[in-house]
Motif scaffolding. Sequence first.
Motif, PDB file in Angstrom:
ATOM      1  N   ILE A  49      48.411  60.014  43.689  1.00 50.53           N
ATOM      2  CA  ILE A  49      48.812  58.785  42.875  1.00 50.53           C
ATOM      3  C   ILE A  49      49.714  58.060  43.445  1.00 50.53           C
ATOM      4  N   LEU A  50      49.495  56.596  43.752  1.00 51.89           N
ATOM      5  CA  LEU A  50      50.259  55.766  44.489  1.00 51.89           C
ATOM      6  C   LEU A  50      50.494  54.546  43.415  1.00 51.89           C
ATOM      7  N   LEU A  51      51.730  54.181  43.165  1.00 48.13           N
ATOM      8  CA  LEU A  51      51.945  53.042  42.322  1.00 48.13           C
ATOM      9  C   LEU A  51      52.784  51.902  43.309  1.00 48.13           C
ATOM     10  N   SER A  52      52.421  50.904  42.678  1.00 46.90           N
ATOM     11  CA  SER A  52      53.279  49.917  43.067  1.00 46.90           C
ATOM     12  C   SER A  52      54.661  49.535  42.423  1.00 46.90           C
ATOM     13  N   GLU A  53      55.671  48.770  42.988  1.00 44.18           N
ATOM     14  CA  GLU A  53      56.942  48.540  42.226  1.00 44.18           C
ATOM     15  C   GLU A  53      56.882  47.932  41.196  1.00 44.18           C
ATOM     16  N   ASP A  54      55.892  46.877  41.152  1.00 49.87           N
ATOM     17  CA  ASP A  54      55.509  46.141  39.968  1.00 49.87           C
ATOM     18  C   ASP A  54      55.327  47.365  38.605  1.00 49.87           C
ATOM     19  N   PHE A  67      59.160  60.512  41.447  1.00 48.42           N
ATOM     20  CA  PHE A  67      58.381  59.615  42.398  1.00 48.42           C
ATOM     21  C   PHE A  67      59.219  59.525  43.396  1.00 48.42           C
ATOM     22  N   ARG A  68      58.507  59.277  44.691  1.00 48.25           N
ATOM     23  CA  ARG A  68      59.311  59.257  46.108  1.00 48.25           C
ATOM     24  C   ARG A  68      58.613  57.953  46.779  1.00 48.25           C
ATOM     25  N   LYS A  69      59.736  57.134  47.248  1.00 42.88           N
ATOM     26  CA  LYS A  69      59.400  55.864  47.721  1.00 42.88           C
ATOM     27  C   LYS A  69      58.967  55.947  49.252  1.00 42.88           C
ATOM     28  N   LEU A  70      57.586  55.436  49.529  1.00 44.01           N
ATOM     29  CA  LEU A  70      56.946  55.295  50.689  1.00 44.01           C
ATOM     30  C   LEU A  70      57.171  54.253  51.501  1.00 44.01           C
ATOM     31  N   GLY A  71      57.999  53.335  50.947  1.00 45.18           N
ATOM     32  CA  GLY A  71      58.439  52.020  51.642  1.00 45.18           C
ATOM     33  C   GLY A  71      57.704  50.903  51.384  1.00 45.18           C
ATOM     34  N   LYS A  72      57.634  49.928  52.002  1.00 46.59           N
ATOM     35  CA  LYS A  72      57.071  48.730  51.888  1.00 46.59           C
ATOM     36  C   LYS A  72      55.987  48.792  52.836  1.00 46.59           C
ATOM     37  N   LYS A  95      47.144  40.543  51.398  1.00 48.63           N
ATOM     38  CA  LYS A  95      48.532  39.903  50.736  1.00 48.63           C
ATOM     39  C   LYS A  95      49.392  39.557  51.901  1.00 48.63           C
ATOM     40  N   HIS A  96      50.200  38.535  51.570  1.00 50.42           N
ATOM     41  CA  HIS A  96      51.039  37.972  52.693  1.00 50.42           C
ATOM     42  C   HIS A  96      52.529  38.744  52.695  1.00 50.42           C
ATOM     43  N   GLN A  97      52.952  39.396  51.468  1.00 48.61           N
ATOM     44  CA  GLN A  97      54.108  39.812  51.338  1.00 48.61           C
ATOM     45  C   GLN A  97      53.890  41.434  51.412  1.00 48.61           C
ATOM     46  N   ARG A  98      54.635  42.334  51.961  1.00 42.55           N
ATOM     47  CA  ARG A  98      54.661  43.873  51.857  1.00 42.55           C
ATOM     48  C   ARG A  98      54.892  44.144  50.329  1.00 42.55           C
TER      49      ARG A  98
END
Length: 188
Positions: A74-79, A92-97, A103-106
């Motif tokens: 399972i992956l989730l966005s920051e939103d 949770f573990r942050k995988l980065g941007k 999409k234009h932004q990471r």
Amino acid sequence: LRAAHSMIKELNEYNRHRASSGYEPIDIGIGINSGDVILGTIGHKRQMQGTVISDCVNTAARLEGLTRNFGSKILLSEDTLRELSSKEMHLFRKLGKIEVKGKHQRVSVFENIDLESTQTKTDLLRTIDNFEKAVSDYENENFGSSIVGFQNVLKENPKDKAAQFLLDRAKRDHVLSIESQKGFKKSA
């Protein structure tokens, strides 16, 4: 997130049945994103179907595709993480941007590790500080430091597919950075 957990649990039960019948297990990855969508019905009188359209849906689909690269369920966005009312009850573990196609932004991506086996969860939590430091170094383009960080994580947990994926990216980006600098110096 609860729905994703239920899906994974049901799949695990189904795979036990498949194994007892001599079949290979099925694996899925789930991408979750939050935002506004347009919901509607398309088609004609004989064949109608519901659909959703939005940038948010596209991002969720891209996250689902990334589960294979990261070896994640399972992956989730920051939103989505921001919207969770019970985030302190989950791991949770942050995988980065991550660059997401279209999409234009990471997009900041997080891995939910609640449903990992006890041993896998223990291994991931034991290295989480070093992992997230290496992610931070990567995001700040400190590629050498991030490479060392991911290598150290993999020494402790060689099965960490996300660390291996990000190590490979850091090595690639480090080489591109060096080549870019050389090209800049030549033209200067």
